[in-house]
Scaffold this active site. Structure first.
Site, PDB file in Angstrom:
ATOM      1  N   SER A   1      72.098   6.126 -31.148  1.00 15.46           N
ATOM      2  CA  SER A   1      70.867   5.419 -30.765  1.00 15.46           C
ATOM      3  C   SER A   1      70.895   3.904 -30.973  1.00 15.46           C
ATOM      4  O   SER A   1      71.748   3.213 -30.417  1.00 15.46           O
ATOM      5  CB  SER A   1      69.700   6.064 -31.515  1.00 15.46           C
ATOM      6  OG  SER A   1      68.491   5.729 -30.905  1.00 15.46           O
TER       7      SER A   1
ATOM      8  N   ASP B   1      67.577  15.795 -24.925  1.00  9.86           N
ATOM      9  CA  ASP B   1      67.309  14.363 -25.051  1.00  9.86           C
ATOM     10  C   ASP B   1      67.197  13.767 -23.654  1.00  9.86           C
ATOM     11  O   ASP B   1      68.176  13.735 -22.909  1.00  9.86           O
ATOM     12  CB  ASP B   1      68.445  13.695 -25.833  1.00  9.86           C
ATOM     13  CG  ASP B   1      68.247  12.197 -25.987  1.00  9.86           C
ATOM     14  OD1 ASP B   1      67.153  11.696 -25.634  1.00  9.86           O
ATOM     15  OD2 ASP B   1      69.186  11.533 -26.465  1.00  9.86           O
TER      16      ASP B   1
ATOM     17  N   HIS C   1      67.245  14.017 -29.362  1.00  9.72           N
ATOM     18  CA  HIS C   1      67.905  12.706 -29.446  1.00  9.72           C
ATOM     19  C   HIS C   1      68.794  12.597 -30.701  1.00  9.72           C
ATOM     20  O   HIS C   1      69.934  12.163 -30.613  1.00  9.72           O
ATOM     21  CB  HIS C   1      66.826  11.620 -29.436  1.00  9.72           C
ATOM     22  CG  HIS C   1      67.358  10.240 -29.349  1.00  9.72           C
ATOM     23  ND1 HIS C   1      68.186   9.827 -28.314  1.00  9.72           N
ATOM     24  CD2 HIS C   1      67.203   9.154 -30.149  1.00  9.72           C
ATOM     25  CE1 HIS C   1      68.502   8.554 -28.502  1.00  9.72           C
ATOM     26  NE2 HIS C   1      67.921   8.118 -29.602  1.00  9.72           N
TER      27      HIS C   1
END
Ligand SMILES: *[C@@H]1O[C@H](CO)[C@@H](O)[C@H](O)[C@H]1NC(C)=O
Length: 292
Positions: A189, A243, A269
């Site tokens: 991320s 995700d 995610h």
């Protein structure tokens, strides 16, 4: 009156055939441009996948090459549980400023790690190095015989905040100061804003800065689309199948020539938190492949 009818038919015939002809041309042209023709004739597999995934996430196994499926992999070796951990505030110099970086290291006591890979774990915006301790990733990686290192990125956990505007410089300074060799970067991320410029701003020399890359749905993948083709860095693209962002990031990163894709079934995610066992399996597979 009788003379008008044949002349009427004579006039209408070309009009009808003309309209039919135009309809046929429109039909053929539309079909070609709507992708029916493209999917069948695309020369490059990557391009073909990119076209398809405009509307669908790149579901594993369907037209996607190099898929690593966690449920079909061997389980990593049983936990030896003799990993020693060390936490410290490591001082680096960034620009002309000193910066304290929180570092957690784990190494198996009995292993000879002289030539082992160093696996560097970055973290997402909601987390710190602690997330890798919570799911025992560092312990696993150490037990497999590698050096495992997790850090808090600047402004997170107990690492100083920096006004340095080039995140790549932070990673360069840190990796150099630690004297890390054979680095594999695991980057979920938000940490993509560090790992992606560090690795791919100069894609040709990416293999001098790392020996492997494990992006987990990182941010900023779109900014380096032009560069990926020039990198030979072995990359394991990990993402959770639930995700929504994984679709775009995976499509971008698949432009890296040496990629494999590891979709984590039913995970979101932060797929490593949702399905740590699957995540550890695909990581084990990739590290073993890199070190063999
Ligand atoms: C992995 O394999 C299992 C068992 O064959 C299958 O059910 C699953 O859909 C596969 N997952 C992916 C992401 O391909």
């Amino acid at each position: 009156m009788g003379g008008l009818r044949p002349s009427g038919l004579h006039l209408n015939k070309p009009v009808v055939f003309g309209l039919l002809g135009i309809a046929l041309v429109v039909f053929v042209v539309t079909r070609l441009y709507m992708g029916g023709g493209l999917a069948g004739t695309a020369a490059s597999g990557v391009f073909q996948i990119a076209v398809k995934s405009e509307t669908k996430p790149p579901a594993a196994g369907r037209g996607m090459d190099h898929v690593v499926n966690a449920s079909l992999l061997e389980s990593p070796p049983a936990f030896a549980a003799d990993a020693a951990s060390q936490e410290e505030q490591f001082k680096i110099t960034l620009g002309d400023k000193a910066l304290n970086v929180h570092v957690v290291q784990m190494i198996r006591r009995k292993a000879d790690v002289t030539n082992a890979l160093t696996v560097l774990f970055l973290h997402g915006a909601s987390f710190t190095s602690k997330n890798w301790l919570d799911i025992k990733t560092l312990e696993h990686v150490a037990n497999w015989g590698y050096r495992a290192i997790a850090i808090d990125l600047p402004g997170y956990g107990t690492t100083d905040l920096t006004d340095e505007s080039q995140p790549a410089d932070f990673l360069t300074a840190f990796i150099t100061a630690m004297g890390m060799k054979k680095v594999v970067i695991v980057s979920p991320s938000m940490s993509g804003s560090y790992s992606l410029p560090y690795l791919f701003k100069e894609p040709k020399s990416s293999t001098e800065r790392a020996v492997g890359y494990v992006p987990v749905a990182p941010v900023k993948t779109g900014e380096f689309r032009q560069q990926y083709a020039d990198s030979q860095l072995p990359t394991l693209i990990v993402y959770g199948t639930k995700d929504r962002r994984g679709d775009t990031t995976t499509r971008d990163l698949m432009l890296l020539p040496k990629h494999e894709v590891a979709p984590i079934d039913g995970a979101g995610h932060a797929c490593y938190l949702d399905k740590p066992d699957d995540f550890h399996k695909v990581l084990f597979y990739f590290l073993k492949k890199l070190s063999s």
